[in-house]
Design an enzyme around this catalytic site. Structure first.
Site, PDB file in Angstrom:
ATOM      1  N   LYS A  53       4.972 -87.916  -4.711  1.00  0.00           N
ATOM      2  CA  LYS A  53       5.481 -89.221  -4.244  1.00  0.00           C
ATOM      3  C   LYS A  53       4.330 -90.196  -4.041  1.00  0.00           C
ATOM      4  O   LYS A  53       4.401 -91.355  -4.442  1.00  0.00           O
ATOM      5  CB  LYS A  53       6.246 -89.044  -2.923  1.00  0.00           C
ATOM      6  CG  LYS A  53       7.610 -88.409  -3.091  1.00  0.00           C
ATOM      7  CD  LYS A  53       8.202 -88.013  -1.755  1.00  0.00           C
ATOM      8  CE  LYS A  53       9.449 -87.170  -1.961  1.00  0.00           C
ATOM      9  NZ  LYS A  53       9.950 -86.550  -0.741  1.00  0.00           N
ATOM     10  N   GLN A  97       9.154 -86.060   5.346  1.00  0.00           N
ATOM     11  CA  GLN A  97       9.525 -84.962   4.454  1.00  0.00           C
ATOM     12  C   GLN A  97      10.281 -83.872   5.215  1.00  0.00           C
ATOM     13  O   GLN A  97       9.856 -83.437   6.283  1.00  0.00           O
ATOM     14  CB  GLN A  97       8.258 -84.380   3.799  1.00  0.00           C
ATOM     15  CG  GLN A  97       8.513 -83.288   2.786  1.00  0.00           C
ATOM     16  CD  GLN A  97       9.272 -83.762   1.544  1.00  0.00           C
ATOM     17  OE1 GLN A  97       9.184 -84.917   1.144  1.00  0.00           O
ATOM     18  NE2 GLN A  97      10.038 -82.870   0.945  1.00  0.00           N
ATOM     19  N   ASP A 120      15.096 -93.100   2.403  1.00  0.00           N
ATOM     20  CA  ASP A 120      15.695 -91.818   2.010  1.00  0.00           C
ATOM     21  C   ASP A 120      17.229 -91.887   2.085  1.00  0.00           C
ATOM     22  O   ASP A 120      17.918 -91.039   1.524  1.00  0.00           O
ATOM     23  CB  ASP A 120      15.242 -90.721   2.983  1.00  0.00           C
ATOM     24  CG  ASP A 120      14.263 -89.754   2.351  1.00  0.00           C
ATOM     25  OD1 ASP A 120      14.338 -89.555   1.129  1.00  0.00           O
ATOM     26  OD2 ASP A 120      13.440 -89.196   3.092  1.00  0.00           O
TER      27      ASP A 120
HETATM   28  N1  GUN Z   1      13.167 -82.563   1.127  1.00  0.00           N
HETATM   29  C1  GUN Z   1      13.775 -82.253  -0.048  1.00  0.00           C
HETATM   30  N2  GUN Z   1      14.245 -83.371  -0.651  1.00  0.00           N
HETATM   31  C2  GUN Z   1      13.909 -84.403   0.162  1.00  0.00           C
HETATM   32  C3  GUN Z   1      14.107 -85.803   0.067  1.00  0.00           C
HETATM   33  O1  GUN Z   1      14.703 -86.342  -0.868  1.00  0.00           O
HETATM   34  N3  GUN Z   1      13.602 -86.532   1.099  1.00  0.00           N
HETATM   35  C4  GUN Z   1      12.950 -85.960   2.155  1.00  0.00           C
HETATM   36  N4  GUN Z   1      12.513 -86.771   3.132  1.00  0.00           N
HETATM   37  N5  GUN Z   1      12.767 -84.673   2.270  1.00  0.00           N
HETATM   38  C5  GUN Z   1      13.236 -83.898   1.276  1.00  0.00           C
END
Ligand code: GUN
Length: 294
Positions: A53, A97, A120
């Protein structure tokens, strides 16, 4: 029939080029989209996601405020960092995350993120807006799935979509988005899950099958009808002594067998994965645009 492959990498690349143009326009106005990223602990899959990311942000000109915190970070410390980012005008999106370590209440943290910076789409306000069809940040993986379908010219309206999996991150939101009375929805949706009695009874009826169960190769060729469109959201590590890392990634779909019956199918890797990050970049740019006119 041998399926055409939906190239998620190419579609994601195209969307990122479109975003790059938008970012250049924002930068001319003195606005640099900013994303605050928080990772607590060192779960290998999470470290890998977060690094991708951060790199994706840098590549297209989004400022990324990267925060790696130790696994024993207290809930209070994490909430304080979220609060700082909520107030920071350089930050338009916040990503914490998941999963978080067990001693931290995940819901409390998601609730603390300002809904205006919730790129998100996990805050209950944004989830609620999505469900009632209002404008909101849409969660990245389900939104990426819908973009893959749209950009591959798959007719969603009137199709029977069968979703396998009911997670808050993929199954539930993608089903919700697909039933909305909108051009991106109007589907008939069935959700299957671990307590569904005969999953193949439902999957065989799918015009579009979305596999998001987290079980390697669970969707086999006998479970789908000819011509089905298959979107494989699964990312599973399976041991492979011949691979450099000792494992390889496989989806929830038995790709080699199912591609002989499907009309379109996403591979793993290179299908849904690249779209998830792209939709995060998309939401961050949207947020910067919204903040720029406030
Ligand atoms: N963990 C797995 N997929 C995601 C996501 O799309 N966003 C976040 N913040 N954590 C994750």
């Amino acid at each position: 029939m041998t399926a055409k492959i939906i190239d998620g990498k190419a579609i994601a690349e195209q969307m990122r080029l479109e975003l790059k143009d938008e970012i250049a326009i924002l930068r001319d106005k003195g606005i640099v989209p900013g994303l605050g990223v928080i990772l607590v602990g060192e779960d290998p899959a999470s470290v890998s996601y977060v690094s991708s990311k951060e790199k994706a942000c840098r590549d297209i000109g989004i400022f990324s405020d990267d925060n790696r915190l130790p696994a024993d970070t207290s809930e209070q410390e994490l909430l304080a960092l979220v609060d700082r980012m909520n107030k920071d005008p350089k930050i338009h999106g916040i990503l914490v995350q998941l999963p978080l370590p067990k001693h931290i209440d995940e819901n409390k943290v998601l609730l603390a993120i300002s809904p205006e910076k919730d790129v998100d789409g996990f805050h209950p306000i944004n989830v609620g807006k999505m469900v009632v069809g209002e404008d909101a940040f849409l969660p990245c993986t389900p939104h990426g799935v819908i973009q893959l379908l749209l950009r591959s010219k798959v007719k969603i309206s009137g199709a029977h979509v069968v979703v396998v999996g009911r997670s808050n991150i993929v199954g539930k939101p993608v089903a919700n988005m697909l039933v909305q009375k909108k051009d991106t929805g109007n589907a008939t949706v069935t959700i299957c899950h671990t307590r569904t009695q005969d999953i193949s009874y439902f999957t065989k009826q799918a015009d579009i099958l979305i596999a998001a169960a987290g079980k390697p190769n669970m969707i086999t060729a006998d479970m789908v009808k000819d011509g089905v469109v298959v979107i494989d959201v699964g990312v599973n590590r399976v041991d492979d002594p011949t691979a450099k890392k000792g494992y390889r990634l496989v989806g929830d779909v038995d790709f080699d067998a199912v591609k002989e019956k499907a009309s379109l199918i996403t591979p793993v890797p290179g299908g849904v994965g690249p779209m998830t990050i792209t939709m995060l970049l998309y939401n961050t740019v949207r947020s910067a645009v919204i903040h720029s006119v406030l």
